[in-house]
Write a protein that holds these residues in place. Structure first.
Motif, PDB file in Angstrom:
ATOM      1  N   UNK A   1       0.832  -1.204   0.000  1.00 47.41           N
ATOM      2  CA  UNK A   1       0.000   0.000   0.000  1.00 47.41           C
ATOM      3  C   UNK A   1       0.868   1.255   0.000  1.00 47.41           C
ATOM      4  N   UNK A   2       1.934   1.236   0.821  1.00 46.13           N
ATOM      5  CA  UNK A   2       2.860   2.374   0.845  1.00 46.13           C
ATOM      6  C   UNK A   2       3.442   2.590  -0.559  1.00 46.13           C
ATOM      7  N   UNK A   3       3.811   1.483  -1.187  1.00 45.58           N
ATOM      8  CA  UNK A   3       4.357   1.534  -2.545  1.00 45.58           C
ATOM      9  C   UNK A   3       3.342   2.129  -3.524  1.00 45.58           C
ATOM     10  N   UNK A   4       2.114   1.663  -3.377  1.00 48.92           N
ATOM     11  CA  UNK A   4       1.023   2.109  -4.242  1.00 48.92           C
ATOM     12  C   UNK A   4       0.826   3.617  -4.100  1.00 48.92           C
ATOM     13  N   UNK A   5       0.764   4.081  -2.846  1.00 52.57           N
ATOM     14  CA  UNK A   5       0.534   5.502  -2.600  1.00 52.57           C
ATOM     15  C   UNK A   5       1.715   6.333  -3.128  1.00 52.57           C
ATOM     16  N   UNK A   6       2.932   5.836  -2.889  1.00 52.07           N
ATOM     17  CA  UNK A   6       4.113   6.540  -3.411  1.00 52.07           C
ATOM     18  C   UNK A   6       4.039   6.706  -4.922  1.00 52.07           C
ATOM     19  N   UNK A   7       3.744   5.608  -5.624  1.00 53.75           N
ATOM     20  CA  UNK A   7       3.700   5.696  -7.093  1.00 53.75           C
ATOM     21  C   UNK A   7       2.559   6.597  -7.546  1.00 53.75           C
ATOM     22  N   UNK A   8       1.433   6.563  -6.801  1.00 54.15           N
ATOM     23  CA  UNK A   8       0.312   7.443  -7.166  1.00 54.15           C
ATOM     24  C   UNK A   8       0.741   8.901  -7.099  1.00 54.15           C
ATOM     25  N   UNK A   9       1.400   9.267  -5.977  1.00 55.53           N
ATOM     26  CA  UNK A   9       1.811  10.654  -5.808  1.00 55.53           C
ATOM     27  C   UNK A   9       2.778  11.053  -6.917  1.00 55.53           C
ATOM     28  N   UNK A  10       3.763  10.193  -7.161  1.00 56.69           N
ATOM     29  CA  UNK A  10       4.783  10.543  -8.147  1.00 56.69           C
ATOM     30  C   UNK A  10       4.198  10.614  -9.557  1.00 56.69           C
ATOM     31  N   UNK A  11       3.354   9.635  -9.897  1.00 55.22           N
ATOM     32  CA  UNK A  11       2.770   9.669 -11.235  1.00 55.22           C
ATOM     33  C   UNK A  11       1.823  10.843 -11.409  1.00 55.22           C
ATOM     34  N   UNK A  12       1.104  11.179 -10.327  1.00 54.28           N
ATOM     35  CA  UNK A  12       0.232  12.343 -10.394  1.00 54.28           C
ATOM     36  C   UNK A  12       1.036  13.605 -10.688  1.00 54.28           C
ATOM     37  N   UNK A  13       2.161  13.741  -9.984  1.00 56.20           N
ATOM     38  CA  UNK A  13       3.028  14.895 -10.213  1.00 56.20           C
ATOM     39  C   UNK A  13       3.588  14.899 -11.630  1.00 56.20           C
ATOM     40  N   UNK A  14       4.017  13.721 -12.067  1.00 56.28           N
ATOM     41  CA  UNK A  14       4.584  13.608 -13.413  1.00 56.28           C
ATOM     42  C   UNK A  14       3.569  14.039 -14.460  1.00 56.28           C
ATOM     43  N   UNK A  15       2.318  13.587 -14.259  1.00 56.63           N
ATOM     44  CA  UNK A  15       1.273  13.915 -15.221  1.00 56.63           C
ATOM     45  C   UNK A  15       1.072  15.424 -15.301  1.00 56.63           C
ATOM     46  N   UNK A  16       1.088  16.058 -14.132  1.00 59.09           N
ATOM     47  CA  UNK A  16       0.905  17.508 -14.109  1.00 59.09           C
ATOM     48  C   UNK A  16       1.988  18.192 -14.949  1.00 59.09           C
ATOM     49  N   UNK A  17       3.235  17.718 -14.808  1.00 56.05           N
ATOM     50  CA  UNK A  17       4.325  18.326 -15.577  1.00 56.05           C
ATOM     51  C   UNK A  17       4.166  18.073 -17.073  1.00 56.05           C
ATOM     52  N   UNK A  18       3.832  16.817 -17.414  1.00 57.98           N
ATOM     53  CA  UNK A  18       3.702  16.494 -18.840  1.00 57.98           C
ATOM     54  C   UNK A  18       2.569  17.308 -19.454  1.00 57.98           C
ATOM     55  N   UNK A  19       1.449  17.439 -18.693  1.00 61.36           N
ATOM     56  CA  UNK A  19       0.314  18.208 -19.207  1.00 61.36           C
ATOM     57  C   UNK A  19       0.709  19.662 -19.399  1.00 61.36           C
ATOM     58  N   UNK A  20       1.497  20.180 -18.445  1.00 63.57           N
ATOM     59  CA  UNK A  20       1.938  21.564 -18.585  1.00 63.57           C
ATOM     60  C   UNK A  20       2.778  21.713 -19.849  1.00 63.57           C
ATOM     61  N   UNK A  21       3.637  20.710 -20.094  1.00 64.06           N
ATOM     62  CA  UNK A  21       4.433  20.733 -21.317  1.00 64.06           C
ATOM     63  C   UNK A  21       3.554  20.753 -22.552  1.00 64.06           C
ATOM     64  N   UNK A  22       2.476  19.947 -22.493  1.00 63.93           N
ATOM     65  CA  UNK A  22       1.600  19.883 -23.661  1.00 63.93           C
ATOM     66  C   UNK A  22       0.824  21.175 -23.848  1.00 63.93           C
ATOM     67  N   UNK A  23       0.418  21.796 -22.705  1.00 65.08           N
ATOM     68  CA  UNK A  23      -0.274  23.077 -22.806  1.00 65.08           C
ATOM     69  C   UNK A  23       0.585  24.074 -23.565  1.00 65.08           C
ATOM     70  N   UNK A  24       1.872  24.045 -23.205  1.00 66.70           N
ATOM     71  CA  UNK A  24       2.776  25.001 -23.851  1.00 66.70           C
ATOM     72  C   UNK A  24       2.812  24.740 -25.345  1.00 66.70           C
ATOM     73  N   UNK A  25       2.782  23.454 -25.670  1.00 69.25           N
ATOM     74  CA  UNK A  25       2.769  23.125 -27.098  1.00 69.25           C
ATOM     75  C   UNK A  25       1.499  23.679 -27.736  1.00 69.25           C
ATOM     76  N   UNK A  26       0.398  23.595 -26.961  1.00 66.83           N
ATOM     77  CA  UNK A  26      -0.865  24.089 -27.493  1.00 66.83           C
ATOM     78  C   UNK A  26      -0.805  25.577 -27.794  1.00 66.83           C
TER      79      UNK A  26
END
Lengths: 335, 298, 285
Positions: free
Chosen positions: A308-333
């Motif tokens: 569960x700790x592992x699951x929560x860790x990956x959730x937090x990190x992937x959530x953060x990663x997604x935010x960055x990637x989306x921001x990158x894509x916005x810029x492309x937009x």
């Protein structure tokens, strides 16, 4: 023409569309509408089932791990430096530390190489070599985790031991370096993780780099910039958010990686004194101990809690990663 | 085929000259339609097609209003052109007739559209049945890439689940109707996307008429084609009038003048004028129409 | 101001050359592990390959002849195929929901987000989940439970790749079919899916290749067995697990079998990947 009477289009052939004989030509029997509705609601239900599955997933993990959390406390379980199966005491700090150290090593080694590879492949590589090189880098992702583990055990560990010893002696002035070198270690695990995250970080970086508008690159070149200056002025600033996101996705991968790490980290449930010491990770402890844990409920609960700790860790990190990637894509937009 | 089409075209000219007096929007199309009917009656086969009425149509994309209350009558067995500068709402209006606007996220429409009195937007009207009765040809030729020429034409029948129809016969009819039969009859098994642009568009027309709709909507059907292919499609439109009520949206005024019995001019979502084509281009009632047709704006 | 000239300052040229060299060197460094892994696989693995290696089951004996990997190959193929049969309809179905019906609703956004969440879940956690829900108290280990764990792993990969491919189907084709008066389900079945087929195949094969190499989800779901079986109700062997178990014994004959099995697994995965690439190439022409 032969049409089914219930379509009501037969009288259209006579040249009128006025409603007559009950149903007009613009109607369709509810039976005929049924497949469309079934499809729509069926697929919606399927999508909803995915959401329900994830919720259920989380609830079951939490439920099964509650015994360990209530015995040791959420904080105590996560941050106590004491994992002793024989005494049934479970404090996961050594595992957490092992997971984080190996992942950080993986990022420090893997990300610069991955980004450099992406830059080379997209901006400098001769056209003819590009396809082959790209495929080769992607092939790194096709090698299964257990094969990297096998390779690590029988190639990397014996071959690198002298190198590790030399590094340990030479850089002993640094924190967390110095002293005798174990065969399996944080460093070896981190190195293998670096290799394993390299293809995905490189692939996402290449996607991000490819979104830099040609006009910006040409503008830099037209100012008299060299290739490297163009990369530094036009590409890196533009791609920074996306590359950060790629690195975080790589981090998520590294944290959850199990089998290769299990084979090369040493599986010692203590916090190693230096980089070249043995350790353990959250994922590896589950893989190793779960077979025997079926008999002891609290042990099993502790391992599920580690999951569960592992699951929560990956959730937090992937959530953060997604935010960055989306921001990158916005810029492309905007570009 | 060529012969008949020239007859057709000359016949059309005669027809559009019938309404003599300049009339207000809405009344002259009927006269033109009467003329068209008179002309088509001399034609070999005429299938009466329905009259399409648009009343008080308004349409939005999200917050933006694209059509601002339009009343239009499309006469049966006639070609009606809608012209206007880009963004005037002419394509949106067209899509609202067979409810294709519903496929655009955020788009909605209010008002009435009727086929010989049948309300397209009525609760009992099913969108699938509406589109079956009102066919559409798109701006870019869009044959199904996974299907052969034959299957493309038969696609409508298969997709609508029509059974008990001789497919070969219907496909040949449709391809003949679209003036494509002679060119493709020996390669019906080949991929539809292997044809030239003009042939692809005629394939799409064949596909549309194979399901025997009553009305055919055309959204700038020639804008992606070269002049010769365009001419071929225009001749085809003239022939199709015998069996269908046709509405064509075009940004090409010459095209409207060549093919249409009546022409409607739209500006900023409103209908400015609808009258016999010749009249609209030579003696428009509205100043803005005159400015547009003489090239002063747009 | 200096006179017009076409020379760049030596310092800038040097930096450029050095940085180009660094980027090239990094790319080559990235390929070193690939070369080493492949070299080791071939040099150690080929030696293990023999007719009997592929045609006999592991004996389970620690001392004598360890046997071959037949049950592992059969088990991997069987479990991955079952996982594919489970994951593909669900994954493509969810992707169809997202592209054809979801629009931009909050619900479809939530679904897309959670599919992304699934992508990031470590594979061992899927194994844990299946253990909790299906294994413990539900009749113990079984091949089909391993398949479900693998299917969970494949699901987000299939969904995302299918969504991308379905979005590439030109809207004009959907509109053309709808304008003919076709009901939505026929548009999906006869136009959208056939057009997207090569891309869907590629995505499925890549997901399949990834699942074939996974060990962690099988560790406590299908576990391992020696005998070849197609009975999904019982334990099933698999190549990754065979390798994992053999490595941990650190016994020459078992380790040699591990290399042979690893080479077999990598060849199977590469072949699948290659076919996937060919399928996607067909779609671009």
């Amino acid at each position: 023409m032969q049409r089914e009477p219930d379509r009501g289009l037969t009288h259209v052939e006579a040249g009128t569309l006025t409603p007559g004989g009950g149903r007009s030509s613009l109607e369709r029997s509810s039976l005929r509408r049924l497949p469309d509705r079934l499809l729509k609601w069926g697929l919606t239900a399927l999508a909803a089932a995915i959401l329900a599955l994830i919720v259920y997933f989380f609830v079951r993990l939490a439920d099964e791990s509650s015994a360990a959390f209530s015995r040791f406390g959420v904080f105590g379980f996560t941050f106590d430096d004491n994992w002793d199966v024989s005494k049934n005491i479970y404090g996961a700090l050594p595992l957490l530390v092992g997971t984080l150290i190996t992942s950080v090593i993986a990022l420090v080694i893997g990300v610069p190489i991955a980004v450099a590879t992406a830059l080379y492949l997209n901006e400098l590589c001769p056209r003819r070599a590009r396809g082959v090189l790209t495929t080769l880098v992607e092939l790194l992702a096709a090698v299964p985790s257990v094969v990297y583990g096998l390779w690590g055990v029988f190639f990397l560990i014996p071959r690198l031991k002298p190198v590790e010893q030399w590094l340990s002696d030479t850089f002993s002035f640094l924190p967390f370096v110095g002293g005798p070198v174990a065969g399996p270690s944080y460093f070896i695990a981190g190195l293998i993780l670096a290799i394993m995250i390299l293809p995905i970080v490189s692939a996402i970086s290449r996607e991000v780099i490819a979104t830099v508008p040609v006009e910006q690159k040409e503008a830099a070149l037209a100012l008299g910039a060299t290739r490297w200056e163009m990369i530094r002025i036009a590409i890196l600033p533009h791609a920074r958010a996306g590359i950060t996101g790629a690195a975080m996705l790589g981090l998520g991968r590294a944290i959850g990686e199990t089998i290769a790490v299990t084979l090369v980290i040493g599986n010692a449930p203590t916090i190693g004194k230096q980089l070249f010491d043995q350790g353990y990770s959250l994922a590896a402890v589950i893989a190793n101990e779960f077979g025997e844990a079926a008999a002891t409920p609290i042990h099993r609960s502790a391992l599920i809690a580690a999951g569960l700790v592992l699951f929560v860790l990956t959730l937090l990190i992937n959530g953060g990663a997604r935010a960055f990637v989306i921001r990158g894509e916005r810029r492309r937009g905007q570009a | 085929m060529d012969l008949s089409s020239t007859e057709d075209r000359s016949g059309k000219r005669a027809a559009t000259q019938i309404p003599a007096a300049p009339a207000a929007a809405g009344s002259s199309p009927l006269a033109a339609a009467a003329g068209a009917a008179a002309r088509t009656s001399s034609h070999e086969v005429t299938t009466p097609a329905p009259q399409v009425n648009v009343e008080g149509l308004r349409s939005w994309y999200g917050e933006q209003q694209a059509v601002r209350g339009v009343d239009l009558r499309f006469a049966a067995n006639a070609v009606t052109a809608i012209i206007g500068p880009s963004g005037c709402g002419k394509s949106t209006l067209l899509r609202c007739i067979n409810r294709m606007h519903e496929e655009i996220p955020g788009a909605r429409a209010e008002g009435r559209v009727t086929l010989d009195g049948l309300d397209v937007y009525a609760k009992e009207s099913d969108v699938v049945a509406v589109r079956r009765a009102i066919g559409m040809v798109f701006q870019k030729p869009n044959p199904f890439p996974t299907m052969s020429i034959f299957d493309n034409v038969a696609a409508g029948l298969k997709l609508t689940g029509t059974r008990g129809v001789d497919l070969r016969d219907r496909v040949e009819q449709a391809l003949r109707g679209a003036g494509l039969w002679e060119e493709v009859k020996d390669r019906l098994g080949r991929q539809g996307i292997g044809l030239s642009g003009g042939q692809q568009q005629r394939l799409c027309i064949a596909r549309a008429i194979a399901v025997e709709p009553r009305v055919v909507l055309m959204d700038e059907p020639c804008s992606a084609l070269d002049p010769i292919a365009t001419l071929r499609i225009e001749e085809l439109i003239g022939e199709l009038r015998a069996n269908y009520t046709i509405v064509i949206v075009t940004h090409n005024m010459q095209q409207a003048a060549r093919v249409a019995d009546t022409t409607a001019f739209m500006l900023a979502g409103e209908l400015i004028e609808h009258t016999a084509t010749e009249q609209l281009f030579t003696n428009p009632a509205d100043e803005r129409t005159e400015q547009y047709v003489t090239g002063k704006f747009g | 101001m200096s006179a017009l000239s076409f020379t760049t300052s030596p310092r800038r040229r040097r930096t450029d050359a050095v940085m180009r060299g660094v980027l090239l060197a990094a790319t080559l460094v990235a390929l070193v592990p690939l070369v080493l892994v492949i070299y080791m696989l071939i040099s150690k693995g080929i030696g293990a390959w023999s007719w009997s290696f592929f045609t006999t089951d592991p004996t389970g004996s620690f001392l004598g002849d360890p046997g071959g990997i037949k049950s592992a190959i059969v088990g991997t193929v069987a479990m991955v195929l079952l996982a594919t049969v489970i994951a593909v309809p669900v994954g493509v179905g969810v992707a169809l929901y997202l592209t054809e019906f979801g629009g931009g609703s909050w619900f479809s956004k939530a679904v897309r987000y959670f599919v992304d969440v699934l992508t990031g879940v470590p594979s061992i956690v899927f194994g844990l989940f299946i253990y909790i829900t299906l294994v413990i108290g539900h009749g113990g280990f079984a091949g089909w439970k391993g398949s479900i764990a693998l299917a969970l792993l494949m699901l987000p990969v299939v969904t995302r790749s299918a969504e991308v491919v379905l979005l590439l189907v030109p809207n004009g084709l959907r509109e053309a079919a709808l304008a003919l008066g076709a009901p939505r389900w026929r548009v999906v079945a006869r136009v959208v899916l056939p057009t997207a087929l090569p891309g869907l195949v590629t995505g499925v094969l890549l997901a399949l290749a990834r699942a074939a190499g996974e060990t962690a989800p099988l560790l406590f779901t299908a576990v391992a067995a020696n005998a070849t079986t197609l009975n999904f109700g019982g334990r099933m062997n698999s190549l990754p697990l065979q390798i994992f178990n053999d490595v941990q014994q650190a016994q020459d004959r078992l380790v040699q079998r591990a290399w042979g099995a690893a080479l077999t697994l990598v060849v199977m995965i590469l072949l699948t990947t290659l076919i996937a690439r060919l399928a996607s190439r067909r779609s671009t022409t």
